[in-house]
Design a protein around this motif. Structure first.
Motif, PDB file in Angstrom:
ATOM      1  N   TRP A  39       0.819  -1.420  -0.639  1.00 24.56           N
ATOM      2  CA  TRP A  39       0.307   0.024   0.120  1.00 24.56           C
ATOM      3  C   TRP A  39       0.831   1.419  -0.470  1.00 24.56           C
ATOM      4  CZ3 TRP A  39       0.397   3.169   4.444  1.00 24.56           C
ATOM      5  CH2 TRP A  39       1.105   2.807   5.621  1.00 24.56           C
ATOM      6  N   LEU A  40       1.824   1.287   0.312  1.00 21.46           N
ATOM      7  CA  LEU A  40       2.873   2.214   0.660  1.00 21.46           C
ATOM      8  C   LEU A  40       3.576   3.303  -1.177  1.00 21.46           C
ATOM      9  CD1 LEU A  40       5.647   1.295   3.265  1.00 21.46           C
ATOM     10  CD2 LEU A  40       4.048   3.150   3.299  1.00 21.46           C
ATOM     11  N   ASN A  41       3.252   2.017  -2.096  1.00 16.51           N
ATOM     12  CA  ASN A  41       2.928   2.324  -2.891  1.00 16.51           C
ATOM     13  C   ASN A  41       2.833   2.938  -4.044  1.00 16.51           C
ATOM     14  OD1 ASN A  41       5.695   2.413  -5.536  1.00 16.51           O
ATOM     15  ND2 ASN A  41       4.925   0.716  -6.686  1.00 16.51           N
ATOM     16  N   TYR A  42       1.341   2.588  -3.649  1.00 16.07           N
ATOM     17  CA  TYR A  42      -0.462   2.868  -4.376  1.00 16.07           C
ATOM     18  C   TYR A  42       0.293   4.812  -4.487  1.00 16.07           C
ATOM     19  CZ  TYR A  42      -4.666   4.052  -4.918  1.00 16.07           C
ATOM     20  OH  TYR A  42      -6.091   4.198  -5.524  1.00 16.07           O
ATOM     21  N   GLY A  43      -0.189   4.945  -5.587  1.00 17.52           N
ATOM     22  CA  GLY A  43      -0.596   6.276  -6.139  1.00 17.52           C
ATOM     23  C   GLY A  43      -1.082   6.359  -7.443  1.00 17.52           C
ATOM     24  N   GLN A  44      -0.710   8.085  -7.660  1.00 19.92           N
ATOM     25  CA  GLN A  44      -1.196   8.385  -9.285  1.00 19.92           C
ATOM     26  C   GLN A  44       0.022   8.837  -9.759  1.00 19.92           C
ATOM     27  OE1 GLN A  44      -3.752   8.033 -10.742  1.00 19.92           O
ATOM     28  NE2 GLN A  44      -3.326   8.921 -12.868  1.00 19.92           N
ATOM     29  N   THR A  45       0.454   8.542 -10.657  1.00 20.84           N
ATOM     30  CA  THR A  45       1.769   8.968 -12.445  1.00 20.84           C
ATOM     31  C   THR A  45       0.414   9.963 -13.188  1.00 20.84           C
ATOM     32  OG1 THR A  45       2.118   7.448 -11.656  1.00 20.84           O
ATOM     33  CG2 THR A  45       3.067   8.846 -13.555  1.00 20.84           C
ATOM     34  N   PHE A  46       1.731  11.208 -13.648  1.00 14.39           N
ATOM     35  CA  PHE A  46       1.015  12.590 -14.043  1.00 14.39           C
ATOM     36  C   PHE A  46       1.821  13.123 -14.254  1.00 14.39           C
ATOM     37  CE2 PHE A  46       1.054  14.732 -10.162  1.00 14.39           C
ATOM     38  CZ  PHE A  46       1.537  15.760 -10.080  1.00 14.39           C
ATOM     39  N   GLY A  47       1.838  13.857 -16.134  1.00 12.34           N
ATOM     40  CA  GLY A  47       3.330  14.292 -16.275  1.00 12.34           C
ATOM     41  C   GLY A  47       2.495  14.345 -18.701  1.00 12.34           C
ATOM     42  N   PHE A  48       3.902  14.379 -19.002  1.00  8.48           N
ATOM     43  CA  PHE A  48       3.330  14.145 -20.300  1.00  8.48           C
ATOM     44  C   PHE A  48       3.760  12.689 -20.350  1.00  8.48           C
ATOM     45  CE2 PHE A  48       5.844  18.448 -20.223  1.00  8.48           C
ATOM     46  CZ  PHE A  48       4.459  18.930 -20.595  1.00  8.48           C
ATOM     47  N   ALA A  49       2.339  11.695 -21.653  1.00 10.61           N
ATOM     48  CA  ALA A  49       3.243  10.510 -21.676  1.00 10.61           C
ATOM     49  C   ALA A  49       4.007  10.411 -22.821  1.00 10.61           C
ATOM     50  CB  ALA A  49       1.412  10.132 -22.258  1.00 10.61           C
ATOM     51  N   ASN A  50       4.142  11.339 -24.104  1.00  8.35           N
ATOM     52  CA  ASN A  50       5.293  11.448 -24.784  1.00  8.35           C
ATOM     53  C   ASN A  50       5.676  12.452 -24.303  1.00  8.35           C
ATOM     54  OD1 ASN A  50       4.480   9.260 -25.596  1.00  8.35           O
ATOM     55  ND2 ASN A  50       2.151   9.472 -27.300  1.00  8.35           N
ATOM     56  N   PRO A  51       7.552  12.559 -24.746  1.00 12.55           N
ATOM     57  CA  PRO A  51       7.862  13.904 -23.980  1.00 12.55           C
ATOM     58  C   PRO A  51       8.056  15.000 -26.228  1.00 12.55           C
ATOM     59  CG  PRO A  51       9.838  11.555 -24.709  1.00 12.55           C
ATOM     60  CD  PRO A  51       7.726  10.814 -25.003  1.00 12.55           C
ATOM     61  N   ILE A  52       7.707  15.942 -25.670  1.00 15.93           N
ATOM     62  CA  ILE A  52       7.890  17.041 -26.746  1.00 15.93           C
ATOM     63  C   ILE A  52       9.437  17.187 -27.086  1.00 15.93           C
ATOM     64  CG2 ILE A  52       7.490  19.232 -26.606  1.00 15.93           C
ATOM     65  CD1 ILE A  52       5.369  18.978 -25.014  1.00 15.93           C
ATOM     66  N   VAL A  53       9.493  16.915 -28.671  1.00 16.86           N
ATOM     67  CA  VAL A  53      10.924  17.301 -29.236  1.00 16.86           C
ATOM     68  C   VAL A  53      10.127  18.713 -30.141  1.00 16.86           C
ATOM     69  CG1 VAL A  53      12.088  15.883 -30.830  1.00 16.86           C
ATOM     70  CG2 VAL A  53      11.161  14.033 -29.160  1.00 16.86           C
ATOM     71  N   LEU A  54      11.773  19.178 -29.615  1.00 11.02           N
ATOM     72  CA  LEU A  54      11.959  20.741 -30.323  1.00 11.02           C
ATOM     73  C   LEU A  54      12.741  20.308 -32.063  1.00 11.02           C
ATOM     74  CD1 LEU A  54      10.795  23.457 -31.016  1.00 11.02           C
ATOM     75  CD2 LEU A  54      12.991  23.914 -29.084  1.00 11.02           C
ATOM     76  N   ASP A  55      12.612  20.041 -32.867  1.00  7.34           N
ATOM     77  CA  ASP A  55      13.797  20.112 -34.470  1.00  7.34           C
ATOM     78  C   ASP A  55      14.101  20.902 -34.418  1.00  7.34           C
ATOM     79  OD1 ASP A  55      15.446  19.561 -35.610  1.00  7.34           O
ATOM     80  OD2 ASP A  55      14.132  17.691 -36.188  1.00  7.34           O
ATOM     81  N   LEU A  56      15.605  21.737 -34.025  1.00  6.85           N
ATOM     82  CA  LEU A  56      15.481  22.649 -34.791  1.00  6.85           C
ATOM     83  C   LEU A  56      16.477  22.404 -35.905  1.00  6.85           C
ATOM     84  CD1 LEU A  56      16.654  24.517 -31.165  1.00  6.85           C
ATOM     85  CD2 LEU A  56      14.437  25.119 -32.213  1.00  6.85           C
ATOM     86  N   GLY A  57      17.061  21.898 -35.762  1.00  2.37           N
ATOM     87  CA  GLY A  57      18.483  21.637 -37.252  1.00  2.37           C
ATOM     88  C   GLY A  57      19.196  20.782 -36.503  1.00  2.37           C
ATOM     89  N   ILE A  58      19.970  21.342 -36.560  1.00  2.00           N
ATOM     90  CA  ILE A  58      21.056  21.329 -36.038  1.00  2.00           C
ATOM     91  C   ILE A  58      20.949  20.503 -34.094  1.00  2.00           C
ATOM     92  CG2 ILE A  58      23.165  22.054 -37.625  1.00  2.00           C
ATOM     93  CD1 ILE A  58      23.045  24.426 -34.816  1.00  2.00           C
TER      94      ILE A  58
END
Length: 87
Positions: A39-58
């Motif tokens: 029961w100590l490990n019972y909890g909730q996870t939240f955040g981004f399911a898939n990471p956000i990728v910023l591609d700036l070329g280089i």
């Protein structure tokens, strides 16, 4: 002479809270395999399911955030606050 809570160092509180979260999460993950402590490990996870990728070329930057709050981490935070109050 006591300074009270207003005179205490805020960085000390931040570091104690961070340590409480980390140690609580670690204890929760260890307790997950023990039947009467799972029961100590019972909890909730939240955040981004898939990471956000910023591609700036280089340069490619990946943003991701995932937070898991468990019973053990909440107990760790409470213990950190109690320790801070008695310092």
């Amino acid at each position: 002479m006591s300074k009270g809570i207003a005179g205490k160092n805020n960085w000390a509180l931040f570091l104690l809270l961070l340590a409480g979260i980390v140690l609580g999460g670690f204890i929760g993950s260890l307790a997950a395999g023990v039947p009467f402590l799972s029961w100590l490990n019972y909890g909730q996870t939240f955040g981004f399911a898939n990471p956000i990728v910023l591609d700036l070329g280089i340069l490619v930057i990946t943003f991701g955030l995932s937070i898991k709050i468990t019973i053990a981490s909440i107990i760790g935070v409470l213990i950190a606050i109690i320790i801070y109050r008695f310092l």
